[in-house]
Design a protein around this motif. Structure first.
Motif, mmCIF file in Angstrom:
data_model
loop_
_atom_site.group_PDB
_atom_site.id
_atom_site.type_symbol
_atom_site.label_atom_id
_atom_site.label_comp_id
_atom_site.label_asym_id
_atom_site.label_seq_id
_atom_site.Cartn_x
_atom_site.Cartn_y
_atom_site.Cartn_z
ATOM 1 N N UNK A 176 -4.989 10.560 -4.823
ATOM 2 C CA UNK A 176 -5.229 9.423 -5.707
ATOM 3 C C UNK A 176 -4.051 9.281 -6.665
ATOM 4 N N UNK A 177 -3.069 8.450 -6.324
ATOM 5 C CA UNK A 177 -1.894 8.278 -7.165
ATOM 6 C C UNK A 177 -2.232 7.452 -8.404
ATOM 7 N N UNK A 178 -1.639 7.849 -9.515
ATOM 8 C CA UNK A 178 -1.872 7.108 -10.755
ATOM 9 C C UNK A 178 -0.566 6.753 -11.459
ATOM 10 N N UNK A 179 0.557 7.266 -10.988
ATOM 11 C CA UNK A 179 1.814 7.075 -11.693
ATOM 12 C C UNK A 179 2.295 5.628 -11.677
ATOM 13 N N UNK A 180 3.077 5.307 -12.679
ATOM 14 C CA UNK A 180 3.823 4.048 -12.712
ATOM 15 C C UNK A 180 5.218 4.365 -13.221
ATOM 16 N N UNK A 181 6.214 3.680 -12.674
ATOM 17 C CA UNK A 181 7.615 3.907 -13.020
ATOM 18 C C UNK A 181 8.151 2.700 -13.778
ATOM 19 N N UNK A 182 8.955 2.970 -14.803
ATOM 20 C CA UNK A 182 9.662 1.907 -15.513
ATOM 21 C C UNK A 182 11.143 2.253 -15.523
ATOM 22 N N UNK A 183 11.977 1.280 -15.157
ATOM 23 C CA UNK A 183 13.430 1.460 -15.146
ATOM 24 C C UNK A 183 14.038 0.557 -16.204
ATOM 25 N N UNK A 184 14.883 1.123 -17.047
ATOM 26 C CA UNK A 184 15.552 0.384 -18.121
ATOM 27 C C UNK A 184 17.051 0.419 -17.869
ATOM 28 N N UNK A 198 -1.998 -8.207 -11.437
ATOM 29 C CA UNK A 198 -2.358 -6.808 -11.297
ATOM 30 C C UNK A 198 -1.204 -6.030 -10.678
ATOM 31 N N UNK A 199 -0.888 -4.885 -11.252
ATOM 32 C CA UNK A 199 0.176 -4.046 -10.714
ATOM 33 C C UNK A 199 -0.260 -3.418 -9.401
ATOM 34 N N UNK A 200 0.617 -3.454 -8.406
ATOM 35 C CA UNK A 200 0.316 -2.897 -7.091
ATOM 36 C C UNK A 200 1.414 -1.932 -6.682
ATOM 37 N N UNK A 233 9.435 -10.479 -22.673
ATOM 38 C CA UNK A 233 9.469 -9.022 -22.537
ATOM 39 C C UNK A 233 8.306 -8.558 -21.667
ATOM 40 N N UNK A 234 8.587 -7.712 -20.699
ATOM 41 C CA UNK A 234 7.582 -7.191 -19.782
ATOM 42 C C UNK A 234 6.866 -5.995 -20.401
ATOM 43 N N UNK A 235 5.529 -6.068 -20.451
ATOM 44 C CA UNK A 235 4.701 -4.938 -20.883
ATOM 45 C C UNK A 235 3.507 -4.846 -19.940
ATOM 46 N N UNK A 236 2.720 -3.765 -20.090
ATOM 47 C CA UNK A 236 1.526 -3.609 -19.263
ATOM 48 C C UNK A 236 0.304 -3.471 -20.165
ATOM 49 N N UNK A 237 -0.845 -3.887 -19.637
ATOM 50 C CA UNK A 237 -2.093 -3.836 -20.398
ATOM 51 C C UNK A 237 -2.913 -2.624 -19.977
ATOM 52 N N UNK A 238 -3.999 -2.361 -20.715
ATOM 53 C CA UNK A 238 -4.856 -1.213 -20.440
ATOM 54 C C UNK A 238 -5.524 -1.313 -19.067
ATOM 55 N N UNK A 239 -5.698 -2.516 -18.549
ATOM 56 C CA UNK A 239 -6.289 -2.674 -17.212
ATOM 57 C C UNK A 239 -5.213 -2.857 -16.135
ATOM 58 N N UNK A 269 4.255 1.365 -21.327
ATOM 59 C CA UNK A 269 3.944 2.268 -20.217
ATOM 60 C C UNK A 269 3.435 3.600 -20.748
ATOM 61 N N UNK A 270 4.064 4.097 -21.809
ATOM 62 C CA UNK A 270 3.626 5.352 -22.417
ATOM 63 C C UNK A 270 2.192 5.235 -22.930
ATOM 64 N N UNK A 271 1.884 4.130 -23.563
ATOM 65 C CA UNK A 271 0.547 3.927 -24.150
ATOM 66 C C UNK A 271 -0.526 3.825 -23.073
ATOM 67 N N UNK A 272 -0.231 3.142 -21.976
ATOM 68 C CA UNK A 272 -1.237 2.895 -20.942
ATOM 69 C C UNK A 272 -1.351 4.069 -19.963
ATOM 70 N N UNK A 273 -0.218 4.616 -19.519
ATOM 71 C CA UNK A 273 -0.242 5.622 -18.457
ATOM 72 C C UNK A 273 -0.144 7.056 -18.973
#
Length: 362
Positions: A161-169, A227-229, A241-247, A272-276
């Motif tokens: 069950x993968x849960x990770x998300x990657x962000x590149x800056x 939705x992130x896939x 600016x791109x951000x992600x939500x709690x869902x 990303x830090x806040x959500x993941x």
């Protein structure tokens, strides 16, 4: 960075009107224009003769076009090149980055914002050290030119069950670095990748199309609320600016007037830090300035993983250096190794990967 009075610029554009506008903007800022060329062949000759600190270059020209001109200059004796072109040439402009240009920007008009951005880019890039290039080939991949995509989960994904998300800056030099990372990832990559690449307005869609032609992953401009896939790269528009939500959905925040970094790497990484939390992975690449350092620290503080492109493979060791100094980076890697590290992270738990990093550095 060079002082304005010491910067020498060669203007290359077949339009006298365009050259006149750029000359006036530069001279008003105290920057010297040492020559003008109306086609690529003349540009190569003047670059050889005048040795300017920077060349501004249009892509659509007679005799020798912009792409061939960049190749000639970068393979003979490299000079920093700023592509100043129409937004209609956005995809070709991104190909110009791979050929050796440092950045792309839309042809400015007389609005203070566009004029100011143009002059700022000239000041920043004129002092960048570039090297003469040898011809090379991109990694062998099965590209996805039509951006047709349907994610197919691998057996590895189904087993865990993968849960990770990657962000590149990334910023200056980032598009070139991305061509060393993203094409190495398989289309079944079991996590979403979010990208904040500093880019002038009007050129993000062209960069997305260009990256899509090189990658097996789906690459798209992020849309508010989607939705992130897994297996998809979401690229931030420059206008927000791109951000992600709690869902785990995309949230695009409006850009505030006067913000230097567009889009903001810190906004993306902090969200990303806040959500993941510990499942967040931040990767910071080459670029000028400090954007992303705070966000990388936020990911590390949340228990996530922070990686950076190393100095040796960075066009500009700036943003990544600031992130290292602030403490948000666990390890620096050559750009060619970052794709492999992304795969390793998915094969282990976050804690297991960090333990392995610790053992390898002992």
């Amino acid at each position: 960075m060079l002082s304005s009075s010491s910067i020498r610029v060669l203007l290359v554009d077949d339009s006298a009107l365009a050259r006149g506008l750029l000359r006036s903007l530069l001279e008003e800022a105290g920057i010297e224009v040492v020559g003008e060329a109306v086609n690529g062949r003349q540009a190569v000759e003047l670059a050889r003769k005048l040795r300017p600190d920077l060349i501004t270059l249009d892509l659509q020209m007679p005799v020798m076009g912009g792409m061939e001109t960049i190749t000639e200059i970068m393979h003979e004796k490299a000079i920093p090149i700023l592509v100043v072109s129409s937004e209609a040439d956005a995809e070709k402009a991104c190909e110009a980055l791979e050929a050796g240009a440092l950045e792309v920007i839309a042809k400015p008009d007389y609005t203070p914002e566009q004029a100011g951005e143009f002059v700022r880019k000239v000041r920043l890039l004129a002092g960048v050290s570039v090297i003469t290039r040898i011809r090379r080939r991109l990694p062998e991949t099965s590209p996805n030119p039509d951006n047709e995509w349907q994610w197919q989960p691998s057996h590895q994904y189904l087993a865990r069950n993968y849960r990770q998300a990657f962000a590149i800056a990334s910023s200056t030099g980032g598009p070139q670095a991305l061509t060393r990372i993203l094409p190495l990832l398989d289309k079944s990559f079991p996590a979403p990748i979010l990208l904040a690449q500093h880019m002038s307005d009007g050129f993000v869609e062209g960069m997305v199309q260009w990256l899509s032609s090189l990658c097996q992953l789906r690459v798209k401009v992020a849309e508010d609320g989607e939705l992130l896939k897994p297996g998809c790269v979401y690229v931030s528009p420059s206008e927000s600016h791109l951000t992600v939500t709690a869902n785990h959905r995309v949230a695009l925040r409006p850009r505030v007037e006067g913000e230097i970094y567009r889009p903001s790497c810190d906004h993306l990484l902090c969200s990303l830090a806040e959500v993941y939390g510990r499942d967040a992975v931040g990767i910071i690449l080459t670029g000028m300035g400090r954007d992303g350092a705070v966000g990388m620290q936020a990911i590390r503080d949340a228990g996530g993983i922070g990686l950076a492109q190393d100095e040796a493979t960075s066009l500009i060791y700036g943003m990544n250096q600031e992130a290292v100094k602030l403490g948000g980076v666990h390890r620096e890697f050559p750009v060619t190794a970052l794709g492999e590290e992304m795969q390793k992270i998915l094969e282990m738990t976050p804690a297991g990967y960090l333990q392995a990093l610790g053992r390898s550095s002992a």
